[in-house]
Write an enzyme that holds these catalytic residues in place. Structure first.
Site, mmCIF file in Angstrom:
data_model
loop_
_atom_site.group_PDB
_atom_site.id
_atom_site.type_symbol
_atom_site.label_atom_id
_atom_site.label_comp_id
_atom_site.label_asym_id
_atom_site.label_seq_id
_atom_site.Cartn_x
_atom_site.Cartn_y
_atom_site.Cartn_z
ATOM 1 N N ASP A 1 0.841 -1.202 0.000
ATOM 2 C CA ASP A 1 0.000 0.000 0.000
ATOM 3 C C ASP A 1 0.879 1.257 0.000
ATOM 4 O O ASP A 1 0.375 2.382 -0.030
ATOM 5 C CB ASP A 1 -1.014 -0.008 1.151
ATOM 6 C CG ASP A 1 -0.378 -0.153 2.510
ATOM 7 O OD1 ASP A 1 0.867 -0.213 2.595
ATOM 8 O OD2 ASP A 1 -1.131 -0.194 3.516
ATOM 9 N N ASP B 1 -1.059 -6.056 -0.158
ATOM 10 C CA ASP B 1 -1.532 -5.436 1.082
ATOM 11 C C ASP B 1 -3.040 -5.227 1.043
ATOM 12 O O ASP B 1 -3.570 -4.699 0.053
ATOM 13 C CB ASP B 1 -0.885 -4.044 1.240
ATOM 14 C CG ASP B 1 0.369 -4.074 2.074
ATOM 15 O OD1 ASP B 1 0.485 -4.943 2.961
ATOM 16 O OD2 ASP B 1 1.243 -3.220 1.845
ATOM 17 N N GLU C 1 8.970 -4.194 10.645
ATOM 18 C CA GLU C 1 9.396 -2.888 10.130
ATOM 19 C C GLU C 1 9.952 -2.004 11.240
ATOM 20 O O GLU C 1 9.315 -1.790 12.267
ATOM 21 C CB GLU C 1 8.201 -2.199 9.435
ATOM 22 C CG GLU C 1 8.575 -0.837 8.877
ATOM 23 C CD GLU C 1 7.608 -0.305 7.820
ATOM 24 O OE1 GLU C 1 6.681 -1.042 7.409
ATOM 25 O OE2 GLU C 1 7.793 0.858 7.400
HETATM 26 O O1 KIV Z 1 3.543 -1.130 1.619
HETATM 27 C C1 KIV Z 1 4.726 -1.499 1.677
HETATM 28 O O2 KIV Z 1 5.546 -1.216 0.794
HETATM 29 C C2 KIV Z 1 5.131 -2.297 2.830
HETATM 30 C C3 KIV Z 1 6.596 -2.546 2.996
HETATM 31 C C4 KIV Z 1 7.258 -1.335 3.496
HETATM 32 C C5 KIV Z 1 6.864 -3.719 3.839
HETATM 33 O O3 KIV Z 1 4.325 -2.703 3.600
#
Ligand code: KIV
Length: 272
Positions: A52, A91, A190
């Site tokens: 996301d 996501d 993270e």
């Molecule tokens: O949305 C994204 O790019 C992420 C990464 C930072 C793990 O969740």
């Protein structure tokens, strides 16, 4: 005994668990469109995350909150068309799973059915237990995400390192164990201290994938725009830039503008 690395023609959730068992680090990168996904997949990346973070790097929003489920499905569909080998994880965006587990399952099903993705990712631990359970019960693989969870940025108030204090670190370890027990196949960690990543990675059998989590994670993930140096204003300590595309692309485009203005492009060979 052969020490040769096993070749994976297609990476699956099982391959990732096997990689952890074999001590092989997992590479993961984001992609949001067909052309980029084709390059990332051909280069041998194990997992492509349709993150996301598209909300930031593709749409220019300050946070990941505004991106919608329809927009995530659009990005995921474009990525899936390009990918031959990597596992594609998508996501579930903010507002599409937090209100109740049925909504979470509906969102996960839409992603899987409409895009052809292989797995989904959700942010959080015990708070989203019922949603994770319901999605897994439907046969959809789930990747967890703990530590700095950008969808909760207004609760944190800052993008600083998480879980430096004992209470938050203990909760994170418990959440990781819970996600493993529920059946998640992997967890993104993270921006947490490296020694906490080590503890978590050693206490669970599913692979951890770090971003700003240090060298002890079972794999690493970066946002492709950051790795390529397209996002030149973003400079966290954890980021290693492999190119400076912001400058290189700018120079190439400026050259093109100059060639058009000076009537150098197209030349005699570049026309019919
Ligand atoms: O949305 C994204 O790019 C992420 C990464 C930072 C793990 O969740």
């Amino acid at each position: 005994m052969s020490t040769a690395k096993k070749e994976y023609k297609r990476v699956t959730v099982k391959s990732l668990i096997e990689m952890k068992q074999q001590g092989e680090k997992i590479s993961m990168l984001t992609a949001y469109d067909y052309s980029m996904a084709k390059i990332v997949d051909s280069a041998g990346v194990d997992v492509i995350l349709v993150g996301d973070s598209a909300s930031n790097v593709m749409a220019g929003h300050e946070t990941t909150l505004p991106i919608t489920l329809d927009q995530m499905i659009y990005h995921a569909t474009s990525v899936i068309r390009a990918v031959k080998r990597a596992l594609v994880v998508v996501d579930i965006p903010f507002g599409s799973y937090q209100s109740d587990p049925k909504e979470a399952l509906r969102s996960a099903i839409r992603i899987m059915k409409e895009s052809g993705a292989h797995a989904v990712k959700l942010e959080g631990g015990i708070e989203i237990k019922e949603s994770v359970k319901r999605i897994l019960n439907a046969g959809i693989p789930v990747m967890g995400h703990l530590g700095l969870t950008p969808q909760a940025i207004y609760k944190f108030g800052t993008y600083a390192v998480r879980a430096k204090e004992k209470d938050e670190a203990e909760k994170l370890i418990e959440d990781a164990k819970l996600l493993e027990r529920l059946g998640c196949f992997s967890i993104v960690l993270e921006k947490i201290p490296a020694n906490l990543t080590k503890k978590v990675s050693e206490s669970i059998s599913i692979p951890t994938i770090g971003i700003g989590g240090g060298k002890h994670a079972d794999g690493q993930v970066l946002v492709i725009h950051d790795l390529l140096g397209m996002t030149h204003e973003f400079n966290p300590r954890f980021l290693r830039r492999y190119m400076n595309l912001y400058e290189d692309m700018g120079n190439a485009i400026a050259q093109y503008v100059g060639d058009v203005k000076s009537k150098n492009f197209p030349n005699d060979e570049e026309q019919y």
